[in-house]
Design an enzyme around this catalytic site. Structure first.
Site, PDB file in Angstrom:
ATOM      1  N   ASP A  52     -15.153 -15.466  10.972  1.00 19.80           N
ATOM      2  CA  ASP A  52     -16.061 -15.893   9.889  1.00 19.80           C
ATOM      3  C   ASP A  52     -15.576 -16.112   8.451  1.00 19.80           C
ATOM      4  OD1 ASP A  52     -18.256 -15.580   7.576  1.00 19.80           O
ATOM      5  OD2 ASP A  52     -19.452 -15.256   9.221  1.00 19.80           O
ATOM      6  N   CYS A 109     -20.731 -26.708  15.749  1.00 17.75           N
ATOM      7  CA  CYS A 109     -20.432 -27.785  16.633  1.00 17.75           C
ATOM      8  C   CYS A 109     -19.178 -28.428  16.302  1.00 17.75           C
ATOM      9  CB  CYS A 109     -21.439 -28.525  16.941  1.00 17.75           C
ATOM     10  SG  CYS A 109     -22.950 -28.050  17.935  1.00 17.75           S
ATOM     11  N   ASN A 112     -28.697 -12.917  14.465  1.00 20.41           N
ATOM     12  CA  ASN A 112     -29.973 -13.308  13.661  1.00 20.41           C
ATOM     13  C   ASN A 112     -30.607 -14.387  14.217  1.00 20.41           C
ATOM     14  OD1 ASN A 112     -29.034 -11.044  11.734  1.00 20.41           O
ATOM     15  ND2 ASN A 112     -27.624 -12.596  10.828  1.00 20.41           N
ATOM     16  N   CYS A 116     -23.994 -30.017  12.702  1.00 22.96           N
ATOM     17  CA  CYS A 116     -23.748 -28.578  12.781  1.00 22.96           C
ATOM     18  C   CYS A 116     -22.192 -28.162  12.527  1.00 22.96           C
ATOM     19  CB  CYS A 116     -24.314 -28.451  14.252  1.00 22.96           C
ATOM     20  SG  CYS A 116     -23.928 -26.300  14.629  1.00 22.96           S
ATOM     21  N   HIS A 126     -25.115 -17.602  17.164  1.00 22.22           N
ATOM     22  CA  HIS A 126     -23.989 -16.578  17.100  1.00 22.22           C
ATOM     23  C   HIS A 126     -23.997 -15.320  16.699  1.00 22.22           C
ATOM     24  CE1 HIS A 126     -25.078 -18.031  12.853  1.00 22.22           C
ATOM     25  NE2 HIS A 126     -24.380 -16.937  12.265  1.00 22.22           N
ATOM     26  N   HIS A 154     -22.551 -11.883  14.952  1.00 20.74           N
ATOM     27  CA  HIS A 154     -21.427 -11.606  14.078  1.00 20.74           C
ATOM     28  C   HIS A 154     -20.747 -10.090  14.574  1.00 20.74           C
ATOM     29  CE1 HIS A 154     -22.398 -13.913  10.733  1.00 20.74           C
ATOM     30  NE2 HIS A 154     -23.571 -13.811  11.226  1.00 20.74           N
ATOM     31  N   HIS A 195     -27.156 -22.317  14.792  1.00 14.25           N
ATOM     32  CA  HIS A 195     -26.537 -22.599  15.870  1.00 14.25           C
ATOM     33  C   HIS A 195     -26.225 -21.039  16.298  1.00 14.25           C
ATOM     34  CE1 HIS A 195     -23.167 -24.658  18.857  1.00 14.25           C
ATOM     35  NE2 HIS A 195     -23.223 -23.421  19.001  1.00 14.25           N
TER      36      HIS A 195
END
Length: 142
Positions: free
Chosen positions: A30, A7, A87, A4, A100, A102, A98
């Site tokens: 990002d 991770c 999402n 990941c 998250h 935005h 994983h």
């Protein structure tokens, strides 16, 4: 998760531009920077999507989002708004499995970000809408 990418970022195996970190979350830029300041807020606990959150994890993650969003907005007087997106699944445009969030600062209607919402007003009867609502209510947990 061994493979990941988030991770690995959390564990400092991959460099990132971190703007906030505590025991439960990490917030970092990002890599795509859809708009300047585009930040991801990621739980340190690996969960694939919102469906895997328990109440404790949700509280730990969600309570920090407004603080981080305000800091981003306050950092640049040109920011006039912000989209906060989360999402779940490939069909919903989740590209890293994983969970998250935005935080996408908005500078103008002409920046490099857009969302399109369909309008299905009137396509379902009141009875159909109530049937959907009743089905959802049956699955709510207190």
């Amino acid at each position: 998760m061994d493979d990941c990418i988030f991770c690995k970022i959390i564990n400092n195996e991959i460099p990132s531009t971190t703007i906030y970190e505590d025991d439960d979350i990490k917030a970092f830029f990002d890599i795509s920077q859809v708009t300047p300041g585009h930040t991801l807020v990621v739980p340190k606990k690996h969960v694939q999507n919102i469906f895997e959150y328990d109440e404790e994890l949700a509280q730990k993650v969600f309570k920090k989002i407004p603080m981080i969003a305000r800091a981003i907005k306050d950092s640049n007087p040109d920011i006039i708004g912000m989209n906060i997106c989360q999402n779940n699944g490939e069909i919903a445009y989740q590209s890293v499995m994983h969970s998250h969030f935005h935080l996408v600062p908005r500078y103008s209607k002409d920046d490099d970000f857009s969302m399109t919402w369909g309008d299905n007003t009137g396509k379902a009867s009141n009875e159909e809408l109530q049937k959907r609502a009743d089905s959802i209510k049956q699955h709510l947990e207190d």
